[in-house]
Structure formats: structure tokens, C-alpha cells
Design an enzyme around this catalytic site. Structure first.
Site, mmCIF file in Angstrom:
data_model
loop_
_atom_site.group_PDB
_atom_site.id
_atom_site.type_symbol
_atom_site.label_atom_id
_atom_site.label_comp_id
_atom_site.label_asym_id
_atom_site.label_seq_id
_atom_site.Cartn_x
_atom_site.Cartn_y
_atom_site.Cartn_z
ATOM 1 N N GLY A 64 1.035 -1.139 0.065
ATOM 2 C CA GLY A 64 0.016 0.118 0.026
ATOM 3 C C GLY A 64 0.684 1.021 -0.007
ATOM 4 O O GLY A 64 2.104 1.273 0.427
ATOM 5 N N GLY A 113 -0.419 -4.819 0.594
ATOM 6 C CA GLY A 113 -1.585 -4.555 0.007
ATOM 7 C C GLY A 113 -1.667 -5.203 -1.399
ATOM 8 O O GLY A 113 -2.780 -5.613 -1.891
ATOM 9 N N GLU A 136 4.596 -6.787 7.122
ATOM 10 C CA GLU A 136 3.943 -5.410 7.840
ATOM 11 C C GLU A 136 4.858 -5.354 9.262
ATOM 12 O O GLU A 136 4.975 -4.328 10.019
ATOM 13 C CB GLU A 136 2.643 -5.627 8.004
ATOM 14 C CG GLU A 136 1.811 -5.268 6.888
ATOM 15 C CD GLU A 136 1.600 -6.635 5.985
ATOM 16 O OE1 GLU A 136 2.393 -7.598 6.530
ATOM 17 O OE2 GLU A 136 0.890 -6.459 4.996
ATOM 18 N N ASP A 144 -2.101 -7.241 7.226
ATOM 19 C CA ASP A 144 -3.673 -6.788 7.045
ATOM 20 C C ASP A 144 -4.073 -7.065 5.698
ATOM 21 O O ASP A 144 -3.758 -8.231 5.240
ATOM 22 C CB ASP A 144 -3.586 -5.485 7.715
ATOM 23 C CG ASP A 144 -3.270 -4.604 6.642
ATOM 24 O OD1 ASP A 144 -2.226 -4.635 5.713
ATOM 25 O OD2 ASP A 144 -3.491 -3.374 6.226
ATOM 26 N N THR A 435 -34.548 23.479 12.536
ATOM 27 C CA THR A 435 -35.681 23.623 13.576
ATOM 28 C C THR A 435 -36.918 24.248 12.791
ATOM 29 O O THR A 435 -36.947 25.511 12.564
ATOM 30 C CB THR A 435 -35.114 24.186 14.629
ATOM 31 O OG1 THR A 435 -33.941 23.713 15.300
ATOM 32 C CG2 THR A 435 -36.318 24.151 15.732
ATOM 33 N N LYS A 585 -37.670 32.117 18.308
ATOM 34 C CA LYS A 585 -38.241 31.041 17.245
ATOM 35 C C LYS A 585 -38.747 29.889 17.834
ATOM 36 O O LYS A 585 -39.835 29.457 17.450
ATOM 37 C CB LYS A 585 -37.165 30.908 16.122
ATOM 38 C CG LYS A 585 -37.668 29.919 14.986
ATOM 39 C CD LYS A 585 -36.452 29.803 14.065
ATOM 40 C CE LYS A 585 -36.554 28.161 13.564
ATOM 41 N NZ LYS A 585 -35.384 27.727 12.736
HETATM 42 P P1 NAD Z 1 -28.065 30.364 9.195
HETATM 43 O O1 NAD Z 1 -28.971 31.784 9.234
HETATM 44 O O2 NAD Z 1 -26.662 30.858 9.791
HETATM 45 O O3 NAD Z 1 -28.178 29.582 8.285
HETATM 46 C C1 NAD Z 1 -29.084 29.367 7.242
HETATM 47 C C2 NAD Z 1 -28.811 29.444 5.871
HETATM 48 O O4 NAD Z 1 -29.879 29.211 4.952
HETATM 49 C C3 NAD Z 1 -28.295 30.885 5.289
HETATM 50 O O5 NAD Z 1 -26.910 30.803 4.838
HETATM 51 C C4 NAD Z 1 -29.111 31.223 4.429
HETATM 52 O O6 NAD Z 1 -28.277 32.023 3.138
HETATM 53 C C5 NAD Z 1 -29.580 30.081 3.820
HETATM 54 N N1 NAD Z 1 -30.888 29.989 3.070
HETATM 55 C C6 NAD Z 1 -32.034 30.734 3.439
HETATM 56 N N2 NAD Z 1 -33.108 30.506 2.265
HETATM 57 C C7 NAD Z 1 -32.116 29.634 1.448
HETATM 58 C C8 NAD Z 1 -32.842 28.887 0.256
HETATM 59 N N3 NAD Z 1 -34.014 29.305 -0.137
HETATM 60 N N4 NAD Z 1 -31.972 28.361 -0.401
HETATM 61 C C9 NAD Z 1 -30.584 27.998 0.232
HETATM 62 N N5 NAD Z 1 -30.426 28.332 1.366
HETATM 63 C C10 NAD Z 1 -30.995 29.317 1.908
HETATM 64 O O7 NAD Z 1 -28.827 29.757 10.462
HETATM 65 P P2 NAD Z 1 -27.995 28.651 11.246
HETATM 66 O O8 NAD Z 1 -27.667 29.184 12.840
HETATM 67 O O9 NAD Z 1 -27.318 27.944 10.600
HETATM 68 O O10 NAD Z 1 -29.378 27.530 11.650
HETATM 69 C C11 NAD Z 1 -29.835 26.735 10.836
HETATM 70 C C12 NAD Z 1 -30.899 26.199 11.271
HETATM 71 O O11 NAD Z 1 -30.695 25.278 12.539
HETATM 72 C C13 NAD Z 1 -32.268 26.699 11.749
HETATM 73 O O12 NAD Z 1 -33.516 26.178 11.614
HETATM 74 C C14 NAD Z 1 -31.887 26.977 13.352
HETATM 75 O O13 NAD Z 1 -32.975 27.292 14.091
HETATM 76 C C15 NAD Z 1 -31.319 25.722 13.652
HETATM 77 N N6 NAD Z 1 -30.337 25.533 14.786
HETATM 78 C C16 NAD Z 1 -29.437 26.459 15.057
HETATM 79 C C17 NAD Z 1 -28.500 26.364 15.977
HETATM 80 C C18 NAD Z 1 -27.351 27.433 16.401
HETATM 81 O O14 NAD Z 1 -26.905 27.302 17.325
HETATM 82 N N7 NAD Z 1 -27.405 28.280 15.334
HETATM 83 C C19 NAD Z 1 -28.754 25.416 16.806
HETATM 84 C C20 NAD Z 1 -29.598 24.427 16.459
HETATM 85 C C21 NAD Z 1 -30.449 24.516 15.589
#
Ligand code: NAD
Length: 638
Positions: A64, A113, A136, A144, A435, A585
Site C-alpha cells: 500500500g 497490499g 508489515e 492486514d 428547526t 423562534k
Molecule cells: P443561518 O442563518 O446561519 O443559516 C441558514 C442558511 O440558509 C443561510 O446561510 C441562508 O443564506 C440559507 N438560506 C436561506 N434560504 C435559502 C434558500 N432558499 N436556499 C438555500 N439557502 C437558503 O442559521 P443557522 O444558525 O445555520 O441555523 C440553521 C437552522 O438550524 C435553523 O433552523 C436553526 O433554528 C437551527 N439551529 C441552529 C442552532 C445554532 O446554534 N445556530 C442550533 C440548533 C439548531
């Protein structure tokens, strides 16, 4: 690819190694390309057999390609080597289990290998120049690529002898030891290859094969059986030391050059495998992978490569003296690997990743780093390391096995899903990690399932840190089959994935969890503000609560008071972490769901109202959700 010549000739799929200058050493890319060819030809009726050979006079394949493994391993990055071995071992198993005949032509050096490549095929041909070995232990590794399978099945104690001394076998020896099947003088190879291509029938080999010369190894076998019958490496060394024969002396000399830990582990592996009922190559590869997984970190492998290949000083400093390898060091190498176990699953998935924001970008980068092919898209034009950027969500989704979305909310998810679902291949999985509200998650799942796709809602907990470090927790709703498909991806992006039931249940779990989080964060912050006013020192407050009945994740892992507890956004001027807007949210989603389900959630309602005021009416927008503490600090009861 320039190191391989892959084509169909007549009825044969032909793979020729063409990396002559490097003695046809097998690189990672070569492994993957060979596997691709085998996959393509498996069900191709035009291909009746596979013919595997190599260019140049000197080697079929001398091992390898370990240079890149050494480089990454010295940087403390063991992932590259582990992935190489994972994929190489899967190829070894595939060669052994292939449903069509595979004829390998083993000339010159066939080492390590090279044995993995040519030594498990259904028809293995040797010639006058063949020199097979498993070397080896000389570089601090263990046999292996399925080598231990061959060694464990070799007659008598030949396996122990060959594995521990790295002795070379000529063609006749290799046939005697079970590493090859036939001897065909090299002048007969080209006509034989032509016949095989023409007829696609491996019976052609019988006409070309000759009786091999006498095997020196077979003649030595009684002596080897006597000297290598010991239970441990020390037993074998004692037998050799007490024997006094020239053969014993020579053998002892070669053992004294090899890595003691490697030899002790190799011996244990061969013994374990030999006593296994219904031994398969997978048993051997799985055991070998336990060692490969650990060898760079805990074995002599990097030192062995350094001495043999990098510095070429040939004076490796092994971790142990020759007969001083503690049994516990051997068993540590061979302990089961748990979730890292070799599972022979296909290497790379094609993944579309839509939404490369704070969370999505590091998640996508981790998937790419693990070897998956990731095509990413974000409307904002953001990019992720190792991810191929494409021009639209539809383009990211086309041909993907799994499409992952990581988007701001349910409305955007619905809009994106409506565009990509018609473009996705039947049987693919749409995996939403955003989310969103339960209704959107369920609506998207229905759309996807109607189009013949699997669908999962898999929101995450763990924040940007968890996304970056691959330690997220996934709460997953959707079908069992889709969950099984996505499980290896969850394992890369996170540390835990809980299957919570049918579509929407992942979001349900997420919003319930975050409702608790919102409430406990507010409770923790208001308690700190009260403690301040009562003259209670914050550190004392933390020390008590974090070990008493008031403890919670908000207090213990994400303490909202600066300078107290583990590092958290409060130590960084409340820059998010997890933004108050996102908490709002999630609390809104929880209240929306509670409303729809007629659930009484007064604390969740109060938390939502407080975060709404904080974000919309006060200065909470853009702050971390733990910035509730300075808010309470500033206020009185009125
Ligand atoms: P973010 O805003 O940084 O990322 C979302 C991305 O989606 C952005 O870059 C945006 O340009 C893109 N986007 C929007 N519309 C789009 C489309 N139509 N096509 C393609 N891309 C598109 O948010 P994030 O912090 O990365 O969070 C993303 C998800 O994860 C959310 O639902 C949030 O609630 C969840 N979340 C976030 C965290 C955190 O700590 N940031 C933790 C757990 C869950």
C-alpha cells in the site's frame, strides 16, 4: 487514471496496475477506482470474468502507498489512514466474495497490499519471479488486507512463521501456503490472458498451468511447526533460542529486527482466527481494522515507516524490547471498536447540502472530510470546506443519495422542498436538520413520500460548536429505512441520533427540549440577579447550584454569568452561541404546537413572551440567549 488501465477486452473486465515506478504500490485512489470497476462489472452481462495484472517486470504490487498516511499521522490526523484502510479492506472482501471469477497474475513482488489485491481472487497464478510476503511487522504494523485470513488457514504453523518473520515465498511456496493456486511459466501468460479474454472461461488456466517446482517452505514445514507452536511471542523466542539450528538462528535474527508489539499482536490474531468456527475473510478484516484504527496512535507504525522509508536509517526505536510485550498491550490493540467497527458499508454517499449557514457549513464540511461527495448550495453564496459549490438547490439534489437541508424556518423549507423533490432520484432520502414547526415537517414528509423518497426531520442540539466538532445530537422523526440510510451521516455530524418515531416527532422532541431550555435559562438568569441583590457571590452560587437540585444544562454547561463555570458566550460579551432570536423562534414553535394540540404550557408561554420583549422591544437582538442575565441585572421589580 494514469496508475491503472481499466477496460473491457472480449469477455473480460481488465484491470492493469500501471504504476511501475512505484512497484505498483496501491494508492487510495487506485483502491477506489478498482472498486468502482468491480461494481460496474458485477451485473454487466458482457463481462464474464475479471483479469487483474500489473505492468513492468519487477512487481505485481509491492504494498500500500503509505507516504500520505505517514504525513497525516505525524500531524496527529489519523482519520485519513483509517478511511483508507476502511475502504481498502472493503475492496479486499469484495475481491474475495465477487460473484464472477477473478484471475490474478502475480509476478515479482506481491507484498502486503498486493496480497490484499491479488491474494483473495478466485484464481491466483504465480510464475518463476513471484515473491509473496506479508512484511508489515517490519514497519511496526501487522499483517492486514485479509492477510491474517490467509495466514490463519495456512498449513501447520506456517501462518505464524510467515506473519512474524515476513519471509518471502516463491510461487511454489505461495501455492503450498494457500496464497496462490497455479503455476504458469511467464512465457505462457500472454497467450493465457488472450484465451481468457476470448472465452471468459477460467478453465483455460488448467491447460496452461504446470506442476510447480518443489517448495522449499514445504520442506521446512516440520521444523517451522516445531518452532512456531508456542502460545506467545516469548514461547516462540525461547523455542528458537534453545534450538541451536542454523535455521533457528537465522529466524531469530529476522524476528529481532521486527516490531515486538506487532509480532505479539499478529500472533494473537492468527491464533484467534484459526480457532474460529466458519472463519470468513470479514472476520479477519474486522480484527485487522481494530489494529489499524489504533496503530498510528498507540503502536510502532509511524516509527517503523520513518526508519524504513522516510529517514531510511533502518534503526527503528520500537516501544517494547523483544520479549517484553505485556499481554495487556496486545489485548488493548485487539479490543472491539464499538461504533468505529469495520462495517464494510459502501464508501461515499452522494450528498446534496442546502443551507450553508452557521450550522450547515461545518456540518457539510465534516461530511466531506469523512469522504462523502458533497454538493452544496446556499442563496447567500456561502461555501463550506471540501464541498463542491453548485448553482442551485435543484442541482445539489440531482443524483444525490441523501439531500440535507439546514434552513432558517418552515416556510423556506417548504419552498425549497417543493423545488427539489421532483429532481431527486427515487429511493433517495430528504433529511431536514433545520428547526421548523411540526406541521411543515409533516407536510414535507408527505410530499417526499408521495414522490417515492424517504423523509426525515432531524433537528439538532449542540449549536455551532457541536456542528464544528461533529458532536451534535439529532432528534429524528421518519421511517426506519430512511433512518438506517442516514445513520452513518448522523455518526459523522454528531455523537447521538435518537429515533423518536414517525415524521414530525424529531421536531416535536426539539421544541419540547428547547422549551425546557428557554425556561431554565430564564430561571437561572433571574436567580443570579436575585443572588446579586442578596449579596451572594456568583461563584458561591454556581458552586452550590451546579451540584444541587437547581442544576441544569443552562447553569452547568452554559453558565450565563461571565467568568463563572465553563467557557460560554457570557465570557465573550454574549456574542451568540445560540442567538436569543433563535430561542424566540423555537419558543414560538412550541407555543404554536401547544395551541394546535391543546396543551397547557404556561411556563413556555411566559418564556416566549419574555424573549419576545427582549428581542423585539429591548436590546436582545443579535445577543446570545443567555444575555437575559444582564437584562435582569439592570431591572427592579417594577
Ligand atoms: P443561518 O442563518 O446561519 O443559516 C441558514 C442558511 O440558509 C443561510 O446561510 C441562508 O443564506 C440559507 N438560506 C436561506 N434560504 C435559502 C434558500 N432558499 N436556499 C438555500 N439557502 C437558503 O442559521 P443557522 O444558525 O445555520 O441555523 C440553521 C437552522 O438550524 C435553523 O433552523 C436553526 O433554528 C437551527 N439551529 C441552529 C442552532 C445554532 O446554534 N445556530 C442550533 C440548533 C439548531
Amino acid at each position: 487514471m494514469s496508475d491503472l488501465h481499466i477496460r473491457i477486452e472480449g469477455r473480460a473486465g481488465r484491470i492493469t496496475l500501471t504504476r511501475e515506478k512505484a512497484l505498483n504500490a496501491l494508492s487510495y485512489d487506485m483502491c477506489l477506482a478498482i472498486e468502482d470497476a468491480l461494481d460496474r462489472w458485477r451485473d454487466d452481462p458482457a463481462v464474464a470474468l475479471i483479469l487483474l495484472d500489473a505492468a513492468g517486470d519487477r512487481a505485481f504490487c509491492a504494498g500500500g502507498d503509505i507516504a500520505e498516511m505517514y504525513r497525516t499521522g505525524m500531524d496527529g490526523d489519523y482519520a485519513y489512514g483509517r478511511q483508507f484502510w476502511r475502504d481498502e479492506y472493503r475492496l479486499n472482501a469484495k475481491l474475495a466474495e465477487y460473484p464472477k471469477p477473478i484471475v490474478s497474475f502475480l509476478h515479482g513482488f506481491v507484498m502486503g497490499g498486493g496480497v490484499g489485491l491479488g491474494g483473495h481472487c478466485s484464481h491466483r497464478i504465480t510464475c518463476e519471479t513471484t515473491q509473496v510476503s506479508m512484511p508489515e511487522v517490519g514497519i511496526g504494523f501487522v499483517p492486514d488486507v485479509g492477510g491474517t485470513y490467509l495466514l490463519a488457514r495456512a498449513p501447520g504453523r506456517l501462518g505464524e512463521y510467515l506473519g512474524l518473520t515476513a519471509a518471502r515465498m516463491d510461487g511454489a511456496d505461495a501455492i503450498h501456503a494457500g496464497f496462490a493456486d497455479s503455476f504458469v511459466p511467464q512465457e505462457g501468460w500472454e497467450p493465457l490472458k488472450a484465451r481468457l479474454c476470448e472465452t471468459g472461461d477460467p478453465a483455460e488456466i488448467e491447460d496452461a498451468a504446470q506442476r510447480p517446482p518443489d517448495s522449499a517452505l514445504a520442506a521446512q514445514q516440520p521444523e517451522i511447526d516445531r518452532l512456531f507452536g508456542g502460545e506467545t511471542l516469548t514461547d516462540i523466542l525461547n523455542l528458537l533460542r534453545n534450538d541451536g539450528s542454523a535455521f533457528a538462528e537465522k529466524t531469530l535474527k529476522s524476528l529481532s529486527r521486527n516490531a515486538p508489539l506487532s509480532m505479539a499482536v499478529a500472533l494473537d490474531m492468527i491464533h484467534r482466527l484459526r480457532t474460529k468456527q466458519h472463519l470468513t475473510i470479514r472476520d479477519a478484516l474486522e480484527l485487522e481494522f481494530r489494529v489499524s484504527f489504533r496503530i498510528m496512535e498507540h503502536g510502532d507504525f509511524l516509527e517503523g515507516i520513518r526508519a524504513a522509508i522516510i529517514d531510511k536509517d533502518r534503526t527503528p526505536h520500537w516501544r517494547h524490547a523483544l520479549d517484553r510485550v505485556p499481554a495487556v498491550d496486545v489485548s488493548k490493540m485487539l479490543m472491539p471498536l464499538g461504533r468505529d467497527k469495520l462495517d464494510f458499508r459502501e464508501r461515499a454517499m452522494k450528498i446534496g447540502f442546502i443551507g450553508l449557514g452557521n450550522m450547515g457549513a461545518p456540518m457539510a464540511a465534516n461530511l466531506a472530510k469523512a469522504g462523502h461527495g458533497v454538493h452544496g448550495f446556499d442563496v447567500a453564496g456561502t461555501k463550506a470546506e471540501g464541498v463542491t459549490s453548485v448553482a442551485s438547490a435543484v442541482e445539489a439534489a440531482q443524483g444525490a443519495d441523501v439531500v440535507i437541508t439546514m434552513l432558517p424556518n418552515g416556510a423556506i423549507l417548504r419552498e425549497v422542498a417543493a423545488k427539489i423533490i421532483p429532481a431527486m432520484a427515487k429511493g433517495a432520502v430528504l433529511l431536514d436538520c433545520s428547526t421548523v414547526d411540526v406541521d411543515s415537517a409533516r407536510a414535507v414528509a408527505v410530499m417526499a413520500e408521495e414522490a417515492g423518497l424517504g423523509a426525515l426531520d432531524a433537528p439538532v442540539s449542540g449549536g455551532v460548536g457541536g456542528a464544528t466538532n461533529g458532536t451534535l445530537t439529532f432528534m429524528v422523526g421518519g421511517g426506519a429505512d430512511a433512518f438506517a440510510t442516514a445513520k452513518p451521516l448522523f455518526d459523522i455530524m454528531g455523537q447521538k441520533a435518537v429515533h423518536c418515531g414517525p415524521a414530525g416527532n424529531g421536531q416535536a422532541a426539539k421544541i419540547c427540549n428547547n422549551m425546557i431550555l428557554g425556561v431554565t435559562m430564564i430561571a437561572t438568569c433571574e436567580a443570579f440577579a436575585l443572588a446579586d441583590k442578596l449579596g451572594l457571590d456568583r461563584q458561591a452560587m454556581f458552586d452550590v447550584v451546579s451540584t444541587s437540585s437547581g442544576y441544569s444544562w443552562s447553569m452547568n454547561a452554559y453558565c450565563p454569568a461571565p467568568g463563572i463555570g465553563p467557557q460560554s458566550p457570557s465570557d465573550n460579551g454574549y456574542r451568540p452561541g445560540f442567538a436569543a432570536d433563535l430561542m424566540l423562534k423555537d419558543l414560538r414553535l412550541s407555543q404554536q404546537a401547544a395551541e394546535a394540540a391543546d396543551a397547557d404550557t404556561p411556563m413556555g408561554q411566559a418564556a416566549m413572551e419574555l424573549y419576545r420583549r427582549f428581542v423585539e422591544d429591548e436590546d436582545g437582538k443579535g445577543m446570545d440567549f443567555s444575555a437575559m442575565l444582564p437584562r435582569f441585572e439592570k431591572r427592579g421589580r417594577g
